[in-house]
Design an enzyme around this catalytic site. Structure first.
Site, short mmCIF file in Angstrom:
data_model
loop_
_atom_site.label_atom_id
_atom_site.label_comp_id
_atom_site.label_asym_id
_atom_site.label_seq_id
_atom_site.Cartn_x
_atom_site.Cartn_y
_atom_site.Cartn_z
N HIS A 166 50.19 54.72 42.53
CA HIS A 166 49.53 54.66 43.82
C HIS A 166 50.49 54.04 44.84
O HIS A 166 51.55 53.52 44.48
CB HIS A 166 48.25 53.81 43.74
C1 T46 Z 1 49.99 47.40 42.01
C2 T46 Z 1 50.38 47.27 40.56
C3 T46 Z 1 51.71 46.62 40.36
C4 T46 Z 1 40.71 44.18 41.05
O1 T46 Z 1 39.47 44.17 41.01
N1 T46 Z 1 41.38 43.17 41.69
C5 T46 Z 1 42.75 43.14 41.76
O2 T46 Z 1 43.31 42.18 42.36
C6 T46 Z 1 43.48 44.22 41.19
C7 T46 Z 1 45.02 44.23 41.26
C8 T46 Z 1 42.81 45.22 40.56
N2 T46 Z 1 41.46 45.21 40.50
C9 T46 Z 1 40.74 46.29 39.79
C10 T46 Z 1 40.93 47.68 40.37
C11 T46 Z 1 40.79 48.58 39.15
O3 T46 Z 1 39.42 48.84 38.93
O4 T46 Z 1 41.28 46.35 38.46
C12 T46 Z 1 41.30 47.70 38.00
C13 T46 Z 1 42.69 48.07 37.54
O5 T46 Z 1 43.56 48.14 38.69
P1 T46 Z 1 44.73 49.20 38.82
O6 T46 Z 1 44.43 50.42 38.05
O7 T46 Z 1 45.03 49.37 40.29
O8 T46 Z 1 45.92 48.41 38.10
P2 T46 Z 1 47.48 48.77 38.11
O9 T46 Z 1 48.12 47.85 37.14
O10 T46 Z 1 47.72 50.22 37.95
O11 T46 Z 1 47.98 48.37 39.60
C14 T46 Z 1 48.06 47.02 39.93
C15 T46 Z 1 47.62 46.82 41.37
O12 T46 Z 1 46.30 47.36 41.55
C16 T46 Z 1 48.55 47.47 42.36
O13 T46 Z 1 48.31 46.96 43.64
O14 T46 Z 1 50.84 47.60 42.84
O15 T46 Z 1 49.40 46.56 39.78
#
Ligand code: T46
Length: 137
Positions: A55
């Site tokens: 993303h």
């Molecule tokens: C990024 C990379 C390096 C939350 O509720 N609060 C939070 O602060 C974060 C980061 C995520 N979430 C929720 C959103 C999704 O439902 O946790 C779930 C997993 O998040 P995501 O699929 O976006 O995780 P990553 O590891 O793919 O991405 C994260 C960050 O979201 C993003 O900003 O740059 O780590």
């Protein structure tokens, strides 16, 4: 911090204090941090074949730090793609808004500490690559 029309990625080097007890690495605003940190989150217990990210962000600035182990971050700002291997807490990868990122190749026991400029906001994410490309061209 100002947003430019294309996103930007750069490697920060944090000062380290080394003595016989080990190493202390410091990220301290305003000297080493280009934004005020509002949120810290940690990716850990990561399977080797895990892929995180996939993303871009509209307004969020972040710094990714390999607190332990190593992993690879690929970045794409619509003009160029780069690959960054993070393997030391002294290196922080600064990612501005407008950069597609994917994180993979996690070594055993690796962890990624992320310093973020804003609170969590799902509407700040662009999770569709075609939509991201349209937003930067
Ligand atoms: C990024 C990379 C390096 C939350 O509720 N609060 C939070 O602060 C974060 C980061 C995520 N979430 C929720 C959103 C999704 O439902 O946790 C779930 C997993 O998040 P995501 O699929 O976006 O995780 P990553 O590891 O793919 O991405 C994260 C960050 O979201 C993003 O900003 O740059 O780590």
């Amino acid at each position: 911090m100002q947003k430019s029309s294309y996103g930007h990625v750069s490697l920060l080097e944090a000062p380290c204090l080394i003595d016989s007890r080990g190493t202390l690495t410091i990220y301290e605003g305003p000297y080493d941090l280009p934004f005020q940190v509002k949120r810290i989150y940690i990716l850990h217990s990561l399977p080797h074949n895990s892929v995180r990210g996939g993303h871009a962000h509209r307004n969020l600035f972040q710094i990714l730090i390999a607190a332990s182990g190593s992993f690879t971050v690929t970045t794409d700002n619509g003009l160029e793609r780069s690959s960054w291997t993070l393997a030391s807490p002294k290196h922080g990868l600064l990612i501005t808004p407008g950069v597609w990122r994917e994180i993979r190749d996690f070594s055993p026991n690796s962890s990624c500490v992320v310093l973020a400029s804003e609170l969590y906001d799902e509407s700040d994410y662009i999770r569709d690559y075609s939509q991201f490309r349209s937003s930067v061209s």
